[in-house]
Design a protein around this motif. Structure first.
Motif, PDB file in Angstrom:
ATOM      1  N   ILE A 169       0.833  -1.205   0.000  1.00 17.27           N
ATOM      2  CA  ILE A 169       0.000   0.000   0.000  1.00 17.27           C
ATOM      3  C   ILE A 169       0.867   1.255   0.000  1.00 17.27           C
ATOM      4  CG2 ILE A 169      -1.666   1.325   1.371  1.00 17.27           C
ATOM      5  CD1 ILE A 169      -2.821  -1.411   2.257  1.00 17.27           C
ATOM      6  N   VAL A 170       1.892   1.277   0.833  1.00 13.25           N
ATOM      7  CA  VAL A 170       2.781   2.437   0.899  1.00 13.25           C
ATOM      8  C   VAL A 170       3.534   2.621  -0.411  1.00 13.25           C
ATOM      9  CG1 VAL A 170       4.851   3.351   2.039  1.00 13.25           C
ATOM     10  CG2 VAL A 170       2.998   2.387   3.406  1.00 13.25           C
ATOM     11  N   SER A 171       4.048   1.531  -0.988  1.00 12.91           N
ATOM     12  CA  SER A 171       4.790   1.654  -2.244  1.00 12.91           C
ATOM     13  C   SER A 171       3.882   2.100  -3.381  1.00 12.91           C
ATOM     14  CB  SER A 171       5.485   0.343  -2.601  1.00 12.91           C
ATOM     15  OG  SER A 171       4.536  -0.641  -2.906  1.00 12.91           O
ATOM     16  N   PHE A 172       2.622   1.680  -3.368  1.00 11.32           N
ATOM     17  CA  PHE A 172       1.682   2.129  -4.386  1.00 11.32           C
ATOM     18  C   PHE A 172       1.484   3.642  -4.289  1.00 11.32           C
ATOM     19  CE2 PHE A 172      -2.536   2.693  -6.295  1.00 11.32           C
ATOM     20  CZ  PHE A 172      -2.340   2.031  -7.497  1.00 11.32           C
ATOM     21  N   GLY A 173       1.319   4.145  -3.084  1.00  9.20           N
ATOM     22  CA  GLY A 173       1.160   5.585  -2.900  1.00  9.20           C
ATOM     23  C   GLY A 173       2.411   6.363  -3.255  1.00  9.20           C
ATOM     24  N   LEU A 174       3.567   5.869  -2.830  1.00  8.47           N
ATOM     25  CA  LEU A 174       4.820   6.564  -3.124  1.00  8.47           C
ATOM     26  C   LEU A 174       5.125   6.588  -4.618  1.00  8.47           C
ATOM     27  CD1 LEU A 174       7.183   5.403  -0.245  1.00  8.47           C
ATOM     28  CD2 LEU A 174       6.229   7.675  -0.619  1.00  8.47           C
ATOM     29  N   THR A 175       4.918   5.479  -5.277  1.00  4.52           N
ATOM     30  CA  THR A 175       5.198   5.455  -6.715  1.00  4.52           C
ATOM     31  C   THR A 175       4.219   6.345  -7.471  1.00  4.52           C
ATOM     32  OG1 THR A 175       3.911   3.422  -6.934  1.00  4.52           O
ATOM     33  CG2 THR A 175       6.304   3.202  -6.750  1.00  4.52           C
ATOM     34  N   GLY A 176       3.000   6.477  -6.980  1.00  8.40           N
ATOM     35  CA  GLY A 176       2.042   7.374  -7.626  1.00  8.40           C
ATOM     36  C   GLY A 176       2.461   8.824  -7.509  1.00  8.40           C
ATOM     37  N   SER A 177       2.866   9.231  -6.313  1.00  6.84           N
ATOM     38  CA  SER A 177       3.300  10.620  -6.146  1.00  6.84           C
ATOM     39  C   SER A 177       4.615  10.865  -6.892  1.00  6.84           C
ATOM     40  CB  SER A 177       3.450  10.957  -4.662  1.00  6.84           C
ATOM     41  OG  SER A 177       4.428  10.144  -4.065  1.00  6.84           O
ATOM     42  N   LEU A 178       5.498   9.896  -6.905  1.00  5.81           N
ATOM     43  CA  LEU A 178       6.752  10.026  -7.643  1.00  5.81           C
ATOM     44  C   LEU A 178       6.487  10.141  -9.139  1.00  5.81           C
ATOM     45  CD1 LEU A 178       9.845  10.021  -7.384  1.00  5.81           C
ATOM     46  CD2 LEU A 178       9.759   7.546  -7.704  1.00  5.81           C
ATOM     47  N   SER A 179       5.530   9.377  -9.627  1.00  2.31           N
ATOM     48  CA  SER A 179       5.175   9.428 -11.040  1.00  2.31           C
ATOM     49  C   SER A 179       4.658  10.817 -11.411  1.00  2.31           C
ATOM     50  CB  SER A 179       4.104   8.379 -11.343  1.00  2.31           C
ATOM     51  OG  SER A 179       3.555   8.576 -12.615  1.00  2.31           O
ATOM     52  N   ASN A 180       3.787  11.379 -10.593  1.00  4.29           N
ATOM     53  CA  ASN A 180       3.262  12.713 -10.878  1.00  4.29           C
ATOM     54  C   ASN A 180       4.368  13.762 -10.849  1.00  4.29           C
ATOM     55  OD1 ASN A 180       0.678  11.770 -11.176  1.00  4.29           O
ATOM     56  ND2 ASN A 180       0.131  12.113  -9.053  1.00  4.29           N
ATOM     57  N   TYR A 181       5.266  13.641  -9.892  1.00  3.81           N
ATOM     58  CA  TYR A 181       6.357  14.605  -9.777  1.00  3.81           C
ATOM     59  C   TYR A 181       7.282  14.542 -10.988  1.00  3.81           C
ATOM     60  CZ  TYR A 181      10.620  16.859  -8.157  1.00  3.81           C
ATOM     61  OH  TYR A 181      11.718  17.661  -8.065  1.00  3.81           O
ATOM     62  N   ILE A 182       7.674  13.337 -11.374  1.00  8.40           N
ATOM     63  CA  ILE A 182       8.605  13.194 -12.487  1.00  8.40           C
ATOM     64  C   ILE A 182       7.949  13.595 -13.804  1.00  8.40           C
ATOM     65  CG2 ILE A 182       9.977  11.546 -13.821  1.00  8.40           C
ATOM     66  CD1 ILE A 182      10.536  10.082 -11.211  1.00  8.40           C
ATOM     67  N   SER A 183       6.693  13.221 -13.998  1.00 11.16           N
ATOM     68  CA  SER A 183       6.038  13.574 -15.257  1.00 11.16           C
ATOM     69  C   SER A 183       5.841  15.080 -15.396  1.00 11.16           C
ATOM     70  CB  SER A 183       4.699  12.845 -15.402  1.00 11.16           C
ATOM     71  OG  SER A 183       3.790  13.297 -14.418  1.00 11.16           O
ATOM     72  N   SER A 184       5.734  15.797 -14.288  1.00  8.14           N
ATOM     73  CA  SER A 184       5.607  17.246 -14.386  1.00  8.14           C
ATOM     74  C   SER A 184       6.955  17.896 -14.694  1.00  8.14           C
ATOM     75  CB  SER A 184       5.051  17.816 -13.079  1.00  8.14           C
ATOM     76  OG  SER A 184       5.987  17.650 -12.024  1.00  8.14           O
ATOM     77  N   ARG A 185       8.072  17.194 -14.493  1.00  3.03           N
ATOM     78  CA  ARG A 185       9.403  17.734 -14.729  1.00  3.03           C
ATOM     79  C   ARG A 185       9.995  17.330 -16.067  1.00  3.03           C
ATOM     80  NH1 ARG A 185      11.183  21.293 -11.369  1.00  3.03           N
ATOM     81  NH2 ARG A 185      12.831  20.354 -10.179  1.00  3.03           N
ATOM     82  N   ILE A 186       9.262  16.612 -16.893  1.00  2.00           N
ATOM     83  CA  ILE A 186       9.783  16.159 -18.180  1.00  2.00           C
ATOM     84  C   ILE A 186      10.019  17.357 -19.091  1.00  2.00           C
ATOM     85  CG2 ILE A 186       9.230  14.914 -20.308  1.00  2.00           C
ATOM     86  CD1 ILE A 186       7.874  12.830 -18.647  1.00  2.00           C
ATOM     87  N   LYS A 187      11.224  17.429 -19.640  1.00  2.00           N
ATOM     88  CA  LYS A 187      11.611  18.505 -20.569  1.00  2.00           C
ATOM     89  C   LYS A 187      11.866  17.895 -21.943  1.00  2.00           C
ATOM     90  CE  LYS A 187      12.509  21.625 -17.254  1.00  2.00           C
ATOM     91  NZ  LYS A 187      11.451  22.319 -16.725  1.00  2.00           N
ATOM     92  N   LEU A 188      11.848  18.744 -22.938  1.00  2.00           N
ATOM     93  CA  LEU A 188      12.141  18.274 -24.302  1.00  2.00           C
ATOM     94  C   LEU A 188      13.567  17.969 -24.462  1.00  2.00           C
ATOM     95  CD1 LEU A 188       9.962  20.446 -26.636  1.00  2.00           C
ATOM     96  CD2 LEU A 188       9.897  17.993 -26.351  1.00  2.00           C
TER      97      LEU A 188
END
Length: 144
Positions: free
Chosen positions: A125-144
């Motif tokens: 449960i904790v890893s599911f939540g952490l990977t979700g927040s990490l995914s949102n953070y990294i996807s917002s930082r994607i540059k060309l």
């Protein structure tokens, strides 16, 4: 008069024959497909399980590749393509991680280790939540 009585029975007889033929065909097809699967699963359970898992994995992999391909085709620009691919790959990894940890929890409980099963469940449960927040953070930082 007798001809009219028999004409009523011919419809019933034809319907009965059609039903019997359909049942016979279904029985033959079920026997042709189900019996070999049952036989292999009873005599070679390890090989059968491996084969079924390979087929299931191939189906999941096909669905993922198809989704990635359709996402790439529909994306308007390069950044959108990268974001879609990243999100899809990360969601897949999240699902695989969560399923693996839940399987570990179930195996622990079935093996008689309830405390370990509870720990695995909390970790999933904790890893599911952490990977979700990490995914949102990294996807917002994607540059060309």
């Amino acid at each position: 008069m007798i001809k009219q009585i028999f004409s009523g029975f011919t419809g019933i007889i034809k319907s009965s024959i059609i039903v019997i033929v359909c049942i016979a065909v279904c029985t033959a097809l079920c026997f042709a497909f189900v019996w070999p699967v049952w036989f292999v699963s009873q005599n070679h359970p390890d090989g059968f399980t491996t084969f079924v898992l390979i087929l299931f994995s191939a189906l999941i992999l096909y669905a993922i590749v198809r989704k990635v391909y359709s996402s790439i085709k529909k994306a308007p620009d390069k950044k959108a393509k990268k974001t879609l691919i990243f999100k899809l790959v990360f969601k897949t990894l999240r699902a695989v991680l969560s399923i693996g940890l839940i399987i570990a929890a179930v195996n622990s409980v079935m093996g008689g280790h309830r405390a370990a099963g509870a720990v695995w469940l909390v970790v999933s449960i904790v890893s599911f939540g952490l990977t979700g927040s990490l995914s949102n953070y990294i996807s917002s930082r994607i540059k060309l």
